[in-house]
Design a protein around this motif. Sequence first.
Motif, short mmCIF file in Angstrom:
data_model
loop_
_atom_site.label_atom_id
_atom_site.label_comp_id
_atom_site.label_asym_id
_atom_site.label_seq_id
_atom_site.Cartn_x
_atom_site.Cartn_y
_atom_site.Cartn_z
N LEU A 1 40.14 53.20 37.15
CA LEU A 1 40.71 52.37 36.08
C LEU A 1 41.69 53.19 35.24
O LEU A 1 42.74 52.68 34.83
N LEU A 2 41.35 54.45 34.99
CA LEU A 2 42.21 55.31 34.20
C LEU A 2 43.56 55.56 34.89
O LEU A 2 44.61 55.55 34.24
N THR A 3 43.52 55.74 36.20
CA THR A 3 44.76 56.02 36.94
C THR A 3 45.48 54.74 37.38
O THR A 3 46.59 54.81 37.90
N GLY A 4 44.85 53.58 37.19
CA GLY A 4 45.46 52.33 37.61
C GLY A 4 45.43 52.10 39.11
O GLY A 4 46.23 51.33 39.65
N ASP A 5 44.49 52.75 39.80
CA ASP A 5 44.44 52.66 41.26
C ASP A 5 43.40 51.66 41.77
O ASP A 5 43.12 51.63 42.97
N LEU A 6 42.83 50.88 40.89
CA LEU A 6 41.83 49.90 41.32
C LEU A 6 42.55 48.68 41.89
O LEU A 6 42.87 47.72 41.20
N THR A 7 42.81 48.71 43.18
CA THR A 7 43.53 47.65 43.87
C THR A 7 42.58 46.87 44.78
O THR A 7 41.44 47.30 45.02
N LEU A 8 43.07 45.76 45.30
CA LEU A 8 42.26 44.97 46.22
C LEU A 8 41.97 45.75 47.50
O LEU A 8 40.88 45.66 48.07
N ASP A 9 42.93 46.55 47.96
CA ASP A 9 42.71 47.37 49.16
C ASP A 9 41.61 48.39 48.92
O ASP A 9 40.76 48.63 49.80
N LEU A 10 41.62 49.02 47.75
CA LEU A 10 40.58 50.00 47.44
C LEU A 10 39.21 49.32 47.33
O LEU A 10 38.21 49.85 47.84
N LEU A 11 39.17 48.17 46.69
CA LEU A 11 37.91 47.43 46.60
C LEU A 11 37.38 47.06 47.98
O LEU A 11 36.18 47.17 48.25
N ARG A 12 38.29 46.63 48.85
CA ARG A 12 37.89 46.26 50.21
C ARG A 12 37.33 47.49 50.93
O ARG A 12 36.29 47.41 51.59
N THR A 13 38.01 48.62 50.79
CA THR A 13 37.54 49.85 51.41
C THR A 13 36.17 50.26 50.86
O THR A 13 35.26 50.64 51.61
N ALA A 14 36.03 50.18 49.54
CA ALA A 14 34.78 50.59 48.91
C ALA A 14 33.62 49.68 49.29
O ALA A 14 32.47 50.12 49.34
N LEU A 15 33.90 48.43 49.57
CA LEU A 15 32.84 47.50 49.96
C LEU A 15 32.48 47.62 51.44
O LEU A 15 31.31 47.45 51.81
N VAL A 16 33.47 47.92 52.28
CA VAL A 16 33.25 47.91 53.73
C VAL A 16 32.84 49.27 54.27
O VAL A 16 31.94 49.37 55.11
#
Length: 344
Positions: free
Chosen positions: A49-64
């Motif tokens: 959140l601090l770096t602004g890198d919370l994207t949908l692609d990152l969320l998808r990667t983190a979930l899968v």
Amino acid sequence: MMEQCTGDLVVYAGLGAIFLFVLVAPFVSRGVEKNLEPFLFIMGLAAVLLTGDLTLDLLRTALVEPLPISLAVLITGFLFYLGKDWLTKATSCVSRQIPPAVLHFLIVVILGLSASIITAIIASLVLVEVILLLNLDRKNRVVLSVLACFAISLGAVLTPLGEPLSAIASARLKVDFFYLMRLLGLYLIPGIFFIAFLAALCVGATRKKGAAFQRAGMDIKEVIPRAFRVYIFIMALIFLGEGFRPLIDRYVVPRDSRILYWINMISAVLDNATLAAAELTPSMNRQQVSGCLMGLLLSGGMLIPGNIPNIITASRLQIASSEWARVGIPLGLGLMIFYYVILF
């Protein structure tokens, strides 16, 4: 330009504060220590959140991405539960026939050398069940756990099957299946035997009072929560790795390989697979690759967040961060100094 520099400084300062908090909080807060996985998840989320890198692609990667490992933990947990009677009898029989020092040596060597085939996750799950069956007192349990996790992490990197670090390293370097075995085997296999010798020397035969040997007693209710904790832990590592990428790219990657070796001690807290993905390139020579990977591997065992086997073992055996660090930090530093002389 001035505003951008100021903004970057704020981000770097914030990431530095998060890193220090991740490093220190488990040692000073009992609540954090007992809830390490959600704590790391919150810190990782704060970093992205601090770096602004919370994207949908990152969320998808983190979930899968955590699913295969968590599923392996879940299935193996059920298998251990179903086979606990056989495992109890086998371990009891072996422990009566083999002297404790030899048994501890064999546990570390066998799990360390097999981790590259059965994976570090399975090796660590076998480790905790065997340690529970041996019913060692707390001091000996902690020492054997830390030593064995070091050996498992070193052995697992020898093939891309063993752990995410080796898979990512092979992919980044564009090398064949046995490249890491050829590159690091000469360093790591003797290292595993040395750690096993330490286990034979340092782990006593003292068992907890009240029983010489215990029956495998994994509660079926523990299996699903444990797999879920592993899932959350891997998500946390993904967020932490992505959140700290600006710092890694700016201050870590450009360094000389000898300096990089020591900088990679941050893998005691951060995901070593993420660091490997950022640092390794096909243009690096053998010494640079060896130094980078050895720094990541040797420091990963120092603290509980450093490797997935660490957190599986510490969680199952209820080992505190301070207990782990008292064994892991001196061992990791000693190995790093020794291998630095060998490598450079």
